[in-house]
Design an enzyme around this catalytic site. Structure first.
Site, PDB file in Angstrom:
ATOM      1  N   LYS A 212      48.526  92.718 104.096  1.00 13.58           N
ATOM      2  CA  LYS A 212      48.224  91.426 104.002  1.00 13.58           C
ATOM      3  C   LYS A 212      48.962  90.530 105.233  1.00 13.58           C
ATOM      4  CE  LYS A 212      48.667  87.460 102.597  1.00 13.58           C
ATOM      5  NZ  LYS A 212      48.525  86.671 103.506  1.00 13.58           N
TER       6      LYS A 212
ATOM      7  N   CYS B 162      62.874  85.583 113.411  1.00 14.06           N
ATOM      8  CA  CYS B 162      63.903  85.514 112.594  1.00 14.06           C
ATOM      9  C   CYS B 162      65.219  85.814 112.688  1.00 14.06           C
ATOM     10  CB  CYS B 162      63.372  86.409 111.218  1.00 14.06           C
ATOM     11  SG  CYS B 162      62.906  88.029 111.741  1.00 14.06           S
TER      12      CYS B 162
ATOM     13  N   GLU C 110      62.569  91.163 104.045  1.00 13.90           N
ATOM     14  CA  GLU C 110      63.289  90.748 105.343  1.00 13.90           C
ATOM     15  C   GLU C 110      62.835  89.337 105.634  1.00 13.90           C
ATOM     16  OE1 GLU C 110      63.562  89.578 108.387  1.00 13.90           O
ATOM     17  OE2 GLU C 110      62.166  91.039 109.243  1.00 13.90           O
TER      18      GLU C 110
ATOM     19  N   GLU D  59      66.922  77.299 108.246  1.00  8.42           N
ATOM     20  CA  GLU D  59      66.355  78.032 109.363  1.00  8.42           C
ATOM     21  C   GLU D  59      65.238  76.999 109.809  1.00  8.42           C
ATOM     22  OE1 GLU D  59      63.903  81.281 108.275  1.00  8.42           O
ATOM     23  OE2 GLU D  59      64.407  82.414 110.081  1.00  8.42           O
TER      24      GLU D  59
HETATM   25  P1  ADP Z   1      55.540  80.716 106.008  1.00 12.75           P
HETATM   26  O1  ADP Z   1      56.016  79.667 105.019  1.00 12.75           O
HETATM   27  O2  ADP Z   1      56.348  80.856 107.215  1.00 12.75           O
HETATM   28  O3  ADP Z   1      54.074  80.958 106.048  1.00 12.75           O
HETATM   29  P2  ADP Z   1      55.889  82.936 104.018  1.00 12.75           P
HETATM   30  O4  ADP Z   1      57.042  83.488 103.678  1.00 12.75           O
HETATM   31  O5  ADP Z   1      55.074  81.975 103.027  1.00 12.75           O
HETATM   32  O6  ADP Z   1      56.083  82.161 105.444  1.00 12.75           O
HETATM   33  O7  ADP Z   1      54.601  83.730 104.241  1.00 12.75           O
HETATM   34  C1  ADP Z   1      54.908  85.096 104.797  1.00 12.75           C
HETATM   35  C2  ADP Z   1      53.773  85.779 104.451  1.00 12.75           C
HETATM   36  O8  ADP Z   1      53.677  86.036 102.866  1.00 12.75           O
HETATM   37  C3  ADP Z   1      52.277  85.439 104.637  1.00 12.75           C
HETATM   38  O9  ADP Z   1      51.558  86.395 104.664  1.00 12.75           O
HETATM   39  C4  ADP Z   1      51.866  84.765 103.470  1.00 12.75           C
HETATM   40  O10 ADP Z   1      50.479  84.740 103.388  1.00 12.75           O
HETATM   41  C5  ADP Z   1      52.662  85.428 102.278  1.00 12.75           C
HETATM   42  N1  ADP Z   1      52.837  84.748 101.051  1.00 12.75           N
HETATM   43  C6  ADP Z   1      53.092  83.514 100.750  1.00 12.75           C
HETATM   44  N2  ADP Z   1      53.189  83.309  99.497  1.00 12.75           N
HETATM   45  C7  ADP Z   1      52.956  84.232  98.986  1.00 12.75           C
HETATM   46  C8  ADP Z   1      53.146  84.694  97.611  1.00 12.75           C
HETATM   47  N3  ADP Z   1      53.530  83.840  96.652  1.00 12.75           N
HETATM   48  N4  ADP Z   1      52.914  86.018  97.140  1.00 12.75           N
HETATM   49  C9  ADP Z   1      52.825  87.084  98.199  1.00 12.75           C
HETATM   50  N5  ADP Z   1      52.622  86.585  99.363  1.00 12.75           N
HETATM   51  C10 ADP Z   1      52.953  85.443  99.912  1.00 12.75           C
END
Ligand code: ADP
Length: 499
Positions: free
Chosen positions: A196, A305, A271, A402
């Protein structure tokens, strides 16, 4: 589908073909037909739409991956066959590297030469590296005593078995690289996978879904789904049919995923973020260190990161060093991903540009000195120029949080002890670099820095064989290296009574 393709993209990109999910060997739209826009950060324009998968799509992807994982054909597949599939996948990625680099540039705003020569080159290496592991997985034989049966004789061994269905969830800063970090070790271990990608940068992952089928992966072995993290991402993590989640992204999302996964004891590799220190000792090779420090923070517009976002320089060379880093920052050619010679592209989105700029304001209100003041550029797309803050103190938000943008916080130190204290003074522990010509100092400092990786006289260099992952709030477990394959395997102990 009505697509206005970026006019700069003509040569290799086959944008139309990278717009559907791969589930169970088929190219599909979201079950309810929802879509999300694809925005080119170099222009701010919409260039396409991709499926906005939901829980129903997560469910069918998990079913497809589970079914394939449990199929006799997959379970009996020989390690050498897994190796060949990964090598074929790598060959196809290589054959399509120009196209994939263009997709990455449109989607993530990466300068094309960097996408092609850095991201794609490393992705191909990662697949080939992990292909090798498929045929080299081993358990152990163990001599056991079994105190309860002093006269017994036993033979005991451990066996490594694929963990099952692995979900990879990736961020938007290195989309295809992160996809390779999640897909390749899981496939080498004999798992089936659902990837995903981030909602802002899904194109290369979608294209990888097609290439996986072309490589010969059977239906359901490699599934690529797109959609919002809190919907399809969360549905995947909570799904009972998933055995492991390998996530790269923010701390808050990683924590939420970890909590949700723990309910079912789903394995996780997390990570997460960083606030990585760059420590420059007075005897450093200054030419290397200045370039290294500038690249550490400004590469990929600071959206890394492991970005070296905190610079600590020995006081005797501090002023000159900062001046030279500022000079290096001013030399960076800023521009759209497809313009020749551009090193510094746009940041990912309008919202992110605003977030980064708000940290420049935060620094100002916290009393930093803006030695170089980043600005929002007056042009279409999401362009910012670099910021260098001096006069920073440990307690400041701009030092602790960050920012994920081209914003550097610099401060001097007087002693090695102070450098280490500063370096370890945040909740993060992802990466660090130390710049010195003194071999003993390098090893001693490396041992004291709390981080998953320490670079000496370099920064942001990765190798498929070198495990990567953080300590403290920066995460759990490792990507890359043998550790990444091991994390997709369960260890089973077998004991046989012989006498
Ligand atoms: P950012 O804040 O930079 O978008 P995230 O850590 O929220 O970073 O996103 C990284 C990845 O995690 C993306 O693929 C996002 O769609 C996914 N993501 C965000 N929220 C969730 C969640 N609650 N469960 C699973 N995946 C998530």
């Amino acid at each position: 589908m009505n697509i206005s393709v970026n006019p700069l993209v003509t040569k290799h990109s086959n944008l139309n073909s990278a717009l559907r999910m791969t589930i169970g060997g088929a190219q599909v739209d979201a079950r309810d037909g929802s879509t999300m826009p694809v925005i080119d950060p170099s222009t701010g324009r919409q260039v396409a739409t991709i499926p906005e998968g939901k829980a129903a799509d997560a469910d069918r992807a998990v079913k497809a991956a589970r079914e394939r994982f449990q199929s006799p054909e997959w379970r009996k597949m020989k390690p050498v066959a897994r190796q060949r599939l990964l090598l074929k996948f790598a060959d196809l990625i290589e054959a399509h590297a120009d196209e994939l680099a263009e997709l990455e540039s449109i989607d993530a705003g990466k300068p094309l030469a960097i996408a092609r020569n850095s991201d794609l080159a490393s992705v191909i290496d990662v697949f080939r590296y992990f292909a090798g592991w498929a045929t080299k997985l081993t358990g152990e034989t163990l001599d056991v005593s079994v105190p309860r049966m002093p006269d017994g004789e036993f033979f005991a061994y451990t066996k490594k078995e694929p963990v099952g269905v692995v979900v990879g969830i990736t961020p938007w800063n290195f989309p295809i690289s992160m996809a390779s970090w999640k897909l390749a070790p899981a496939l080498a271990a004999g798992c089936t996978v659902i990837l995903k990608p981030a909602e802002d940068t899904s194109l290369t992952a979608l294209r990888l879904g097609e290439l996986a089928l072309e490589a010969g992966y059977p239906d359901g072995a490699v599934n690529i789904v797109t959609g919002r993290g809190h919907e399809i991402g969360a549905a995947l993590v909570a799904h009972p049919g998933v055995d492991k989640v390998s996530f790269t992204g923010s701390v808050a999302t990683g924590q939420a995923i970890g909590r949700s996964a723990l309910d079912k004891m789903t394995r996780t590799t997390l990570e997460l973020g960083g606030k990585s220190p760059v420590i420059v000792m007075p005897d450093a090779n200054l030419d290397w260190a200045v370039t290294g420090a500038a690249m550490a923070i400004f590469f990929n517009q600071g959206q890394t990161c492991t970005a070296g976002s905190r610079l600590y320089v020995h006081r005797t060379i501090y002023d000159e060093f900062v001046e030279r880093v500022v000079e290096a920052a001013k030399q960076l050619k800023i521009g759209p991903a497809f313009e020749d010679g551009v090193f510094f592209g746009p940041v990912i989105s309008e919202a992110h540009a605003e977030k980064v700029m708000s940290y420049v304001d935060t620094g100002r209100s916290e009393g930093v000195h803006l030695t170089l003041t980043g600005e929002r550029l007056d042009r279409p797309g999401y362009f910012l120029s670099p910021t260098v803050m001096t006069g920073t103190r440990e307690s400041m938000r701009v030092v602790q949080e960050e920012i994920f943008g081209p914003v550097l916080a610099a401060a001097p130190f007087d002693t090695e002890e102070e450098a280490i204290e500063l370096a370890n003074g945040t909740p993060f522990g992802l990466a660090a670099s130390i710049w010195t010509e003194n071999l003993s100092a390098a090893h001693q400092l490396a041992a004291q820095v709390q981080s998953g990786i320490v670079w000496v006289n370099c920064h942001n260099l990765f190798d498929p064989n070198l495990p990567f992952g953080g300590v403290k709030l920066s995460g759990l477990g490792k990507d890359l290296g043998r550790s990444a394959v091991e994390s997709c395997l369960e260890q089973k102990s077998v004991m046989i009574r012989l006498q």
